[in-house]
Scaffold this motif. Structure first.
Motif, PDB file in Angstrom:
ATOM      1  N   ALA A  56     -25.336   8.454  -2.239  1.00 16.83           N
ATOM      2  CA  ALA A  56     -25.303   7.101  -2.549  1.00 16.83           C
ATOM      3  C   ALA A  56     -24.728   6.235  -1.436  1.00 16.83           C
ATOM      4  CB  ALA A  56     -24.678   6.792  -3.919  1.00 16.83           C
ATOM      5  N   GLU A  57     -24.030   6.522  -0.819  1.00 17.02           N
ATOM      6  CA  GLU A  57     -23.060   5.977   0.295  1.00 17.02           C
ATOM      7  C   GLU A  57     -24.118   5.975   1.445  1.00 17.02           C
ATOM      8  OE1 GLU A  57     -19.016   7.376   0.141  1.00 17.02           O
ATOM      9  OE2 GLU A  57     -18.293   5.536  -1.004  1.00 17.02           O
ATOM     10  N   MET A  58     -24.735   6.870   1.587  1.00 13.46           N
ATOM     11  CA  MET A  58     -25.737   6.816   3.037  1.00 13.46           C
ATOM     12  C   MET A  58     -26.688   5.702   2.398  1.00 13.46           C
ATOM     13  SD  MET A  58     -26.755  10.855   3.510  1.00 13.46           S
ATOM     14  CE  MET A  58     -28.039  10.610   4.635  1.00 13.46           C
ATOM     15  N   ILE A  59     -26.951   5.143   1.581  1.00  9.37           N
ATOM     16  CA  ILE A  59     -28.010   4.258   1.135  1.00  9.37           C
ATOM     17  C   ILE A  59     -27.257   3.023   1.068  1.00  9.37           C
ATOM     18  CG2 ILE A  59     -29.751   3.670  -0.512  1.00  9.37           C
ATOM     19  CD1 ILE A  59     -30.109   6.593  -1.199  1.00  9.37           C
ATOM     20  N   THR A  60     -26.232   2.857   0.447  1.00  8.77           N
ATOM     21  CA  THR A  60     -25.586   1.576   0.192  1.00  8.77           C
ATOM     22  C   THR A  60     -24.240   1.138   0.848  1.00  8.77           C
ATOM     23  OG1 THR A  60     -24.088   2.484  -1.527  1.00  8.77           O
ATOM     24  CG2 THR A  60     -26.038   1.966  -2.384  1.00  8.77           C
ATOM     25  N   GLY A  61     -23.830   2.196   1.449  1.00  5.58           N
ATOM     26  CA  GLY A  61     -22.538   1.918   2.420  1.00  5.58           C
ATOM     27  C   GLY A  61     -21.395   2.441   1.403  1.00  5.58           C
ATOM     28  N   GLU A  62     -20.136   2.224   1.919  1.00  3.24           N
ATOM     29  CA  GLU A  62     -19.000   2.554   0.965  1.00  3.24           C
ATOM     30  C   GLU A  62     -19.008   1.899  -0.300  1.00  3.24           C
ATOM     31  OE1 GLU A  62     -14.364   2.468   1.386  1.00  3.24           O
ATOM     32  OE2 GLU A  62     -15.328   2.423   3.407  1.00  3.24           O
ATOM     33  N   ILE A  63     -18.874   2.705  -1.353  1.00  2.60           N
ATOM     34  CA  ILE A  63     -18.600   2.205  -2.680  1.00  2.60           C
ATOM     35  C   ILE A  63     -17.582   1.754  -3.098  1.00  2.60           C
ATOM     36  CG2 ILE A  63     -19.645   2.369  -5.056  1.00  2.60           C
ATOM     37  CD1 ILE A  63     -21.483   4.273  -3.900  1.00  2.60           C
ATOM     38  N   ASP A  64     -17.117   0.710  -3.442  1.00  4.81           N
ATOM     39  CA  ASP A  64     -15.702   0.272  -4.076  1.00  4.81           C
ATOM     40  C   ASP A  64     -15.593   0.634  -5.646  1.00  4.81           C
ATOM     41  OD1 ASP A  64     -15.036  -0.474  -1.720  1.00  4.81           O
ATOM     42  OD2 ASP A  64     -15.655  -2.677  -2.146  1.00  4.81           O
ATOM     43  N   GLN A  65     -14.311   0.990  -6.102  1.00  6.79           N
ATOM     44  CA  GLN A  65     -14.111   0.905  -7.593  1.00  6.79           C
ATOM     45  C   GLN A  65     -14.984   1.848  -7.894  1.00  6.79           C
ATOM     46  OE1 GLN A  65     -14.053  -3.600  -8.179  1.00  6.79           O
ATOM     47  NE2 GLN A  65     -13.640  -2.479 -10.420  1.00  6.79           N
ATOM     48  N   LEU A  66     -14.823   3.158  -7.531  1.00  6.81           N
ATOM     49  CA  LEU A  66     -15.490   4.359  -7.824  1.00  6.81           C
ATOM     50  C   LEU A  66     -14.658   5.435  -7.891  1.00  6.81           C
ATOM     51  CD1 LEU A  66     -18.445   5.746  -8.539  1.00  6.81           C
ATOM     52  CD2 LEU A  66     -18.654   6.038  -6.041  1.00  6.81           C
ATOM     53  N   GLU A  67     -14.587   6.206  -8.703  1.00  6.04           N
ATOM     54  CA  GLU A  67     -14.060   7.575  -8.749  1.00  6.04           C
ATOM     55  C   GLU A  67     -14.914   8.751  -9.264  1.00  6.04           C
ATOM     56  OE1 GLU A  67     -10.605   8.406  -8.307  1.00  6.04           O
ATOM     57  OE2 GLU A  67     -10.468   6.597  -7.080  1.00  6.04           O
TER      58      GLU A  67
END
Lengths: 163, 132
Positions: free
Chosen positions: B20-31
């Motif tokens: 997902a981060e390849m598509i949206t960039g770094e994701i916050d508040q995610l574990e």
């Protein structure tokens, strides 16, 4: 024999049961039996929520599970019993359920437990119960999935827990 | 903003985040939480609660698991049932579900977010021959 399989598995009903065992054994009644679980309404709700199509799910204390399995109602069914611990498996037998094999599914690592396979860790207490089961002439297997070997597992337990 | 916790068998959760981060960039508040064969389910419940604490800033958290009825689902179920206004549990996590959620999550309530995840997850599955 209505009870076709008894599995001792801490995880109770989960992916391996719903996907692999259900398709291998054509289960029509899954009975989860453990006295504590049967008393916990939230856990009972959750266990019943995952019922696959065509499978009935019951959550019963050990004694009621045995009574049900020996009742005429159970005769037409293909029942898969899941207990949480080896002690539950022994209690089923001691309460009068007869079966030739008990299977160890997942037994998680807990303090003091010894590794017997990737998913089975046993404590001294658990082994005591398994020994009693073995001494009653019942086979013990260690099958996470239906494709796993049906070979007798007691010698492996005995080797890991010499007296 | 609502938090997200991914809970899976094996490394799927961490792998899904990576994808997902390849598509949206770094994701916050995610574990991400991975269940391994030796793991104790009661401890899994504790790990989920810790992860939820980290990502929930007061607006709740969405719990995504890989398989209905499996152990990650069972472990989340208790939390989701106990506080239904704060947590939602969606099964069958996939990449369309996660990226849609990440893109739209700002300002959504937990109910709205769960609906978006649910719809995106379902509509993200398709067959080429139906499309041509």
């Amino acid at each position: 024999m209505p009870v076709t399989h008894i599995r001792m598995d801490n995880r109770l009903i989960h992916g391996q049961i719903l996907v692999s065992w259900n398709s291998a054994l054509n289960i029509d009644h899954l009975i989860v039996t453990n006295d504590k679980v049967a008393e916990d309404p939230m856990q009972v709700t959750l266990l019943k929520a995952v019922t696959p199509i065509g499978v009935k799910v019951s959550v019963l204390p050990i004694k009621e599970c045995v009574e049900y399995c020996l009742s005429p109602e159970a005769e037409e069914e293909n029942i898969f019993v899941i207990t949480k611990f080896p002690e539950d498996g022994l209690a089923l037998i001691e309460n009068g359920l007869s079966i030739d094999t008990l299977n160890l599914g997942n037994q998680a690592f807990v303090r003091g437990a010894k590794k017997l396979s990737n998913s089975v860790y046993l404590t001294e207490e658990g082994v005591k119960a398994l020994k009693k089961i073995h001494e009653k002439g019942i086979n013990l297997t260690c099958r996470m999935l239906p494709k796993d070997s049906k070979s007798e597992f007691w010698p492996v337990i005995e080797k890991n827990f010499p007296e | 903003m609502i938090g997200i916790v991914l809970i899976s068998h094996g490394g799927l959760a961490a792998g899904l985040r990576d994808a997902a981060e390849m598509i949206t960039g770094e994701i916050d508040q995610l574990e991400c939480i991975s269940l391994q064969p030796m793991d104790d389910i009661d401890q899994l419940v504790d790990r989920i609660q810790e992860a939820v604490k980290k990502v929930d800033v007061g607006e709740g958290a969405l719990l995504l698991v890989d398989l209905f009825g499996a152990s990650p689902f069972n472990a989340c179920g208790r939390l989701a049932l106990a506080q239904q206004d704060r947590y939602e549990l969606v099964t069958g996590m996939n990449l369309p579900m996660l990226v849609e959620l990440v893109v739209q999550r700002e300002g959504l309530t937990i109910k709205e977010a769960s609906q978006i995840a649910f719809e995106a997850g379902k509509s993200g599955v398709s067959r080429l021959s139906d499309k041509i």
